[in-house]
Design an enzyme around this catalytic site. Structure first.
Site, PDB file in Angstrom:
ATOM      1  N   LYS A 230       1.123  -1.317   0.210  1.00  0.00           N
ATOM      2  CA  LYS A 230      -0.258   0.083   0.440  1.00  0.00           C
ATOM      3  C   LYS A 230       0.838   1.239  -0.047  1.00  0.00           C
ATOM      4  O   LYS A 230       1.848   0.933   0.084  1.00  0.00           O
ATOM      5  CB  LYS A 230      -1.024  -0.111   1.772  1.00  0.00           C
TER       6      LYS A 230
ATOM      7  N   ARG B 146     -10.577 -11.125   1.717  1.00  0.00           N
ATOM      8  CA  ARG B 146     -11.486 -12.281   0.752  1.00  0.00           C
ATOM      9  C   ARG B 146     -10.606 -14.006   1.322  1.00  0.00           C
ATOM     10  O   ARG B 146     -11.378 -15.068   1.256  1.00  0.00           O
ATOM     11  CB  ARG B 146     -12.121 -12.194  -0.419  1.00  0.00           C
TER      12      ARG B 146
HETATM   13  N1  BES Z   1      -8.220  -4.089   4.336  1.00  0.00           N
HETATM   14  C1  BES Z   1      -8.645  -3.076   3.467  1.00  0.00           C
HETATM   15  C2  BES Z   1      -9.922  -2.568   2.478  1.00  0.00           C
HETATM   16  C3  BES Z   1     -10.054  -0.782   2.989  1.00  0.00           C
HETATM   17  C4  BES Z   1      -9.736   0.226   2.948  1.00  0.00           C
HETATM   18  C5  BES Z   1      -9.701  -0.674   4.460  1.00  0.00           C
HETATM   19  C6  BES Z   1      -9.293   1.005   3.646  1.00  0.00           C
HETATM   20  C7  BES Z   1     -10.235   0.076   5.735  1.00  0.00           C
HETATM   21  C8  BES Z   1     -10.008   1.355   4.396  1.00  0.00           C
HETATM   22  C9  BES Z   1      -8.429  -4.713   1.795  1.00  0.00           C
HETATM   23  O1  BES Z   1      -8.047  -5.509   2.383  1.00  0.00           O
HETATM   24  C10 BES Z   1      -7.863  -3.840   0.938  1.00  0.00           C
HETATM   25  O2  BES Z   1      -6.778  -3.656   0.745  1.00  0.00           O
HETATM   26  N2  BES Z   1      -8.451  -4.109  -0.185  1.00  0.00           N
HETATM   27  C11 BES Z   1      -8.240  -3.517  -1.640  1.00  0.00           C
HETATM   28  C12 BES Z   1      -8.761  -4.313  -2.622  1.00  0.00           C
HETATM   29  C13 BES Z   1      -8.315  -4.438  -4.093  1.00  0.00           C
HETATM   30  C14 BES Z   1      -6.941  -4.603  -3.788  1.00  0.00           C
HETATM   31  C15 BES Z   1      -8.980  -5.248  -5.106  1.00  0.00           C
HETATM   32  C16 BES Z   1      -8.809  -1.995  -1.741  1.00  0.00           C
HETATM   33  O3  BES Z   1      -9.546  -1.628  -1.258  1.00  0.00           O
HETATM   34  O4  BES Z   1      -7.741  -1.491  -2.394  1.00  0.00           O
HETATM   35 MN    MN Z   2      -5.703  -4.878   1.793  1.00  0.00          MN
END
Ligand code: BES
Ligand code: MN
Ligand code: ZN
Length: 499
Positions: free
Chosen positions: A280, A354
């Protein structure tokens, strides 16, 4: 802090501060005029000079004279009468409590029962007020010095006043409900606020175990070895980059009859989500310690349900892992075999939630559940869709979704349904495995749920995406900056109706 129900004439109540709710523009009610007689007309003067008109969140504090046993009166603006709701009532109780605490007034009497709120019972109104106060009283100060702690005043007594025809016993049991529910919320908030360095998957497992012991819940911890033997490829795959071992935390609460099928709760327990190899960006990465908000909501709900002795059987499953990049981490392109036997092509290691939920959803199927609800901070897309004011709900059974929507409305923890049409499921087709773990940018919240649906096809299931609601960024009435405990109040509301 003590919470007490009070009855009898307002003029006879001894309190450092009497708190009243005023609807916008409704400044000439009988109650206010009677009150003003004891305040030498100060209220009318403030109204005339437009210092206060009852708009939502407005406040007016005046000192009282010698003719009454209250030292002060606080008026709280409730906004337009037609918008009056339990949510607003709860919020106003929080606003008043925080306002008075900041002025070191640590004891007060809420007299909101002078207002009438459509379609609500006395128990609901009292519960909302008690929750408002309890939520506002929460602080996370484990890592603050004594000086900082002492600057903050503690609430000592909150009274809730009842009008003459309201029943004391109903109100007292509602206060008790609020107490147990908020114990669950506070437990969840503490877990979310705990920093990543102190919050390993094992920490989460031990906290769950200890809570279960105290609440009379059965706890089982599946270790890495157990997960390997079972074939939980999703959980193991995500955990692979971290030197901290994963756990699958399983709790069972038996409040119902022996043969009653349980309701299963599944909570995403990523103690820190760096994204893994699909790292990230660094901005706000600190907030990813909240990626176990679903786990926290489930644990808080289990605690509250047990304390309330709800007559249901519950099973909770929480996959607890840390998602880290390292030489041992799983990579884009890897193919994992989940507990269900289905293979998953990992195209982005940041779509990890997931993967661990897939195994947990399969796992709870063994308990022959009548309903399965998973709670997860699953997608950033959910924040784009709904912001921070609602969580998304999706499921394979409209009746269940409807019940959850209703529980959300009544508890003030709002949900909004998104569709799960089969076109979305098609976006997860993989060339090399049964499915892939991302569906592209469009409809990110829906494709994430569509992914989970593959592992929930044997039972009635709903998914809650709490990415936008598990964490409060700034702080608002009843919700200091940090973990919110979102889900606990709504799920308890649902469970109380599901028995
Ligand atoms: N934990 C994150 C989602 C999230 C983002 C929660 C901001 C709270 C605040 C999740 O694991 C994630 O990173 N999701 C990705 C999915 C994508 C790679 C398909 C996302 O939402 O960017
Ligand atoms: Mn994630
Ligand atoms: Zn995540």
């Amino acid at each position: 802090m003590e919470l007490k129900i009070k009855k009898g004439a307002l003029e006879a109540q001894k309190t450092p501060c009497l708190v009243l709710g005023v609807n916008e523009g409704k400044l000439k009610t009988q109650a206010l005029q009677a009150l003003d007689q004891h305040l030498e007309g100060r209220l009318q003067r403030s109204f005339r000079s437009k210092e206060f008109c009852g708009a939502d969140g407005e406040m007016l504090l005046v000192h009282a004279g010698k003719t009454v046993p209250w030292e002060r009166v606080l008026l709280v603006g409730m906004g337009k009468e037609k918008h009056l709701s339990l949510k607003r009532l709860r919020q106003s109780a929080s606003t008043a409590a925080r306002f008075l605490l900041e002025r070191k007034v640590c004891s007060f009497l809420l007299a909101f029962d002078l207002l009438s709120i459509r379609n609500s019972t006395l128990a609901e109104r009292v519960q909302a007020q008690a929750e408002g106060v309890l939520l506002a009283d929460y602080r996370f100060e484990q890592y603050l010095g004594d000086k900082e702690r002492k600057r903050q005043a503690d609430l000592t007594l909150a009274g809730i006043w009842l009008s003459p025809n309201s029943k004391r016993i109903d109100a007292e049991s509602a206060v008790e409900v609020a107490r147990q529910v908020c114990a669950g919320v506070s437990f969840a908030r503490d877990l979310v606020n705990q920093p990543g360095n102190c919050k390993s998957p094992e920490y989460l497992a031990r906290q769950a175990e200890q809570m279960a012991e105290e609440a009379g819940i059965q706890a089982t911890l599946l270790t890495r070895k157990d997960l390997e033997r079972e074939g939980c490829g999703g959980i193991l795959g995500v955990a692979q980059g971290s030197c901290r071992d994963p756990y699958l935390i399983v709790l069972q609460y038996h409040g119902g009859t022996k043969d009653a099928r349980p309701i299963a709760l599944v909570g995403k327990g990523v103690v820190f989500d760096s994204g893994g190899i699909s790292l990230k960006p660094s901005e706000k990465m600190d907030e990813m310690k909240m990626d176990m908000g679903g786990a926290a909501a489930v644990l808080g709900t289990m605690l509250a349900a047990a304390r309330l002795k709800l007559p249901v059987n519950l099973v909770a499953a929480i996959p607890a892992v840390e998602n880290m990049p390292s030489g041992t981490a799983f990579r884009p392109g890897d193919i994992l075999t989940s507990l269900s036997g289905k293979t998953i092509e990992v195209l982005n290691t940041d779509a990890e939630g997931r993967l661990i939920l897939a195994d947990a959803l399969t796992f709870v199927g063994r308990y022959n559940p009548r309903v399965v609800i998973d709670v997860a901070t699953l997608t950033g897309a959910c924040i784009i869709a709904l912001g921070h004011h609602a969580s998304a709900v999706l499921g394979n059974h409209d009746g269940l979704v409807r019940q959850l929507l209703k529980a959300g409305e009544r508890s003030g923890e709002r949900l909004w349904q998104l569709p799960l049409w089969e076109e979305y499921a098609a976006m997860l087709k993989s060339d090399f495995a049964d499915l892939k773990n991302i569906g592209g940018r469009p409809a990110g919240t829906i494709t994430a749920a569509a992914f989970l649906q593959n592992f929930a096809n044997n039972y009635t299931w709903a998914h809650l995406d709490i990415a936008g609601t598990a964490w409060e960024e700034k702080g608002r009435p009843g919700y200091p900056k940090g973990g919110t405990g979102f889900g606990v109040r709504m799920l308890i509301e649902y469970l109380r109706g599901a028995t």
